[in-house]
Write an enzyme that holds these catalytic residues in place. Structure first.
Site, PDB file in Angstrom:
ATOM      1  N   ARG A  76      -1.619   5.454 -44.377  1.00 45.06           N
ATOM      2  CA  ARG A  76      -2.051   5.132 -45.712  1.00 45.06           C
ATOM      3  C   ARG A  76      -1.555   6.427 -45.956  1.00 45.06           C
ATOM      4  O   ARG A  76      -2.231   7.585 -45.888  1.00 45.06           O
ATOM      5  CB  ARG A  76      -3.168   4.828 -46.002  1.00 45.06           C
ATOM      6  N   GLY A 108      -1.408  -2.464 -50.948  1.00 44.34           N
ATOM      7  CA  GLY A 108      -1.307  -1.072 -51.294  1.00 44.34           C
ATOM      8  C   GLY A 108       0.117  -0.715 -50.880  1.00 44.34           C
ATOM      9  O   GLY A 108       0.795   0.014 -51.602  1.00 44.34           O
ATOM     10  N   ASP A 132      -5.338  -9.720 -43.875  1.00 41.75           N
ATOM     11  CA  ASP A 132      -6.029 -10.275 -45.024  1.00 41.75           C
ATOM     12  C   ASP A 132      -5.493 -11.514 -45.478  1.00 41.75           C
ATOM     13  O   ASP A 132      -6.297 -11.911 -46.197  1.00 41.75           O
ATOM     14  CB  ASP A 132      -6.249  -9.167 -46.169  1.00 41.75           C
ATOM     15  N   GLY A 190     -16.715 -23.680 -36.530  1.00 33.25           N
ATOM     16  CA  GLY A 190     -18.013 -24.642 -36.823  1.00 33.25           C
ATOM     17  C   GLY A 190     -19.108 -23.822 -37.124  1.00 33.25           C
ATOM     18  O   GLY A 190     -20.200 -24.080 -36.825  1.00 33.25           O
ATOM     19  N   LYS A 216     -33.356 -27.051 -39.553  1.00 34.35           N
ATOM     20  CA  LYS A 216     -34.267 -27.996 -39.155  1.00 34.35           C
ATOM     21  C   LYS A 216     -33.571 -29.032 -38.169  1.00 34.35           C
ATOM     22  O   LYS A 216     -34.265 -29.633 -37.251  1.00 34.35           O
ATOM     23  CB  LYS A 216     -34.151 -29.012 -40.536  1.00 34.35           C
ATOM     24  N   GLU A 227     -16.467  -8.588 -45.055  1.00 35.80           N
ATOM     25  CA  GLU A 227     -16.666  -7.226 -45.237  1.00 35.80           C
ATOM     26  C   GLU A 227     -17.059  -6.992 -46.690  1.00 35.80           C
ATOM     27  O   GLU A 227     -16.304  -7.270 -47.561  1.00 35.80           O
ATOM     28  CB  GLU A 227     -15.796  -6.166 -44.508  1.00 35.80           C
ATOM     29  N   LEU A 257     -11.213  -4.629 -33.635  1.00 38.12           N
ATOM     30  CA  LEU A 257     -10.514  -5.554 -32.429  1.00 38.12           C
ATOM     31  C   LEU A 257      -9.895  -6.674 -33.079  1.00 38.12           C
ATOM     32  O   LEU A 257      -8.912  -7.247 -32.565  1.00 38.12           O
ATOM     33  CB  LEU A 257     -11.571  -6.151 -31.564  1.00 38.12           C
TER      34      LEU A 257
HETATM   35  O1  F6P Z   1      -6.120  -4.432 -45.051  1.00 34.29           O
HETATM   36  C1  F6P Z   1      -6.366  -4.694 -43.543  1.00 34.29           C
HETATM   37  C2  F6P Z   1      -7.570  -3.957 -43.183  1.00 34.29           C
HETATM   38  O2  F6P Z   1      -7.870  -4.463 -41.800  1.00 34.29           O
HETATM   39  C3  F6P Z   1      -8.716  -4.656 -44.020  1.00 34.29           C
HETATM   40  O3  F6P Z   1      -9.188  -5.850 -43.599  1.00 34.29           O
HETATM   41  C4  F6P Z   1      -9.776  -3.330 -43.690  1.00 34.29           C
HETATM   42  O4  F6P Z   1     -10.812  -3.579 -44.802  1.00 34.29           O
HETATM   43  C5  F6P Z   1      -9.151  -2.201 -43.726  1.00 34.29           C
HETATM   44  O5  F6P Z   1      -7.704  -2.795 -43.421  1.00 34.29           O
HETATM   45  C6  F6P Z   1      -9.577  -1.322 -42.796  1.00 34.29           C
HETATM   46  O6  F6P Z   1      -8.630  -0.125 -42.849  1.00 34.29           O
HETATM   47  P1  F6P Z   1      -8.748   1.179 -41.877  1.00 34.29           P
HETATM   48  O7  F6P Z   1      -8.212   0.579 -40.566  1.00 34.29           O
HETATM   49  O8  F6P Z   1      -8.283   2.083 -42.477  1.00 34.29           O
HETATM   50  O9  F6P Z   1     -10.229   1.212 -41.478  1.00 34.29           O
END
Ligand code: F6P
Length: 326
Positions: A76, A108, A132, A190, A216, A227, A257
């Protein structure tokens, strides 16, 4: 008149996603078959800035369709968000003789591609590469299906211990601001509930879950939580501990993972089709679009739509989980 495209640069950017290698392979092989030169750009936009660029032959992409991650590495790149950074990237691109870019990445990355394309009139084609599934205009993104399967495999395992100990488990999954992974992994495993950002305007999701009298008729409960910086799995587990001390609660944060592993057949096929679609789009003179698949057809989605529009989660999916978790 626009410059004739002879050389195509390909890069992966943002979080890696299983199937990115299949996409790189498809872009490279299709481009070469169509008579283009192909250059692999390493570490996303950072590689454009640092000139980490290599000409690719079909051999560079042999034996990678089954591999997770990305052979091109990814990053990034903060510098690419600046006008000065993009200028360096553009100069390097010109010096390398690259006439068009294929950018494989998420929100991004495609936002970066869009700004760059507008600033320098560079033809950019985007491929939706993110676990995502949050890009509008495509039914699925590269990596989403594999990650979904990985999560379900983990949840199945956690279910064994949850049942044995009769516990409530809050399992946190990725997705950034989107709840696709949480909602659909909850249905597929499930789970008793999913807590997703798209539903946050409704009543307290924890209250709803507890209010359904979850204990119950069941000896354990699994809640999948998207998250979130403030309201992740720990937040809900702490609340249950305080508000319902009779329950035995545990948390599992699946973490990175979820991004690893060999891509599923669906992701390999999706990535291959989108990669071929990217080169076809260039041949058709398309620019600044993301290639998507909708109703099993290749579609071109203008960057602005893919990035800006919120991809909704179908209410039906929320109902399905609600009905099936009684
Ligand atoms: O956008 C993909 C993603 O795996 C998101 O689900 C997560 O919030 C983010 O990247 C985690 O980013 P990094 O690997 O920089 O911690």
């Amino acid at each position: 008149m626009k410059k004739k495209i002879e050389c195509i640069g390909v890069l992966t950017s943002g979080g890696d996603a299983p199937g990115m290698n299949a996409a790189i392979r498809a872009v490279t092989r299709t481009a070469i078959a169509e008579g283009f030169k192909v250059k692999g750009i390493y570490r996303g936009f950072e590689g454009l800035l640092r000139n980490e660029i290599q000409e690719f032959t079909t051999e560079n992409v042999s034996n990678i369709i089954q591999r997770g991650g990305t052979i091109l590495k990814t990053a990034r790149c903060k510098e690419f968000q600046t006008v000065e950074g993009r200028k360096v990237a553009y100069d390097n691109m010109v010096a390398q003789g690259i006439d068009a870019l294929v950018v494989i990445g998420g929100n991004g990355s495609l936002t970066g591609a869009r700004i760059f394309a507008e600033e320098y009139d560079v033809p950019c084609i985007g491929l939706p590469g993110t676990i995502d599934n949050d890009l509008y205009g495509t039914d699925s993104t590269i990596g989403y299906d594999t990650t979904l399967n990985t999560i379900v495999e983990c949840v199945d395992k956690i279910r064994d211990t949850a049942t044995s100990h009769e516990r409530i488990f809050f399992i946190e999954v990725m997705g950034r601001d989107a709840g696709f992974l949480a909602q659909n992994s909850a249905i597929a495993s499930g789970a008793e509930a999913a807590i997703i950002p798209e539903d946050s305007t409704n009543a307290d999701q924890l209250e709803q879950f507890i209010g359904r009298g979850i204990r119950k008729s069941k000896s354990s409960s699994i809640v999948i939580v998207s998250e979130s910086p403030k309201c992740g799995a720990m937040y809900y587990a702490d609340r249950v501990k305080q508000e319902y001390p009779e329950y035995d609660v545990r948390v599992s944060i699946l973490g990175h993972l979820q991004r690893g592993g060999s891509p599923s057949a669906s992701d390999r096929i999706l990535a291959s089709r989108l990669g071929v679609g990217a080169i076809n789009a260039i041949l058709e003179g398309q620019r600044n679009v993301m290639i998507g698949i909708r109703d099993d057809e290749i579609v071109y989605v203008p960057f602005a739509n893919a990035i800006k529009n919120n991809k909704p989660i179908k209410k039906e999916l929320i109902n399905v989980l609600g009905i099936l978790s009684i």
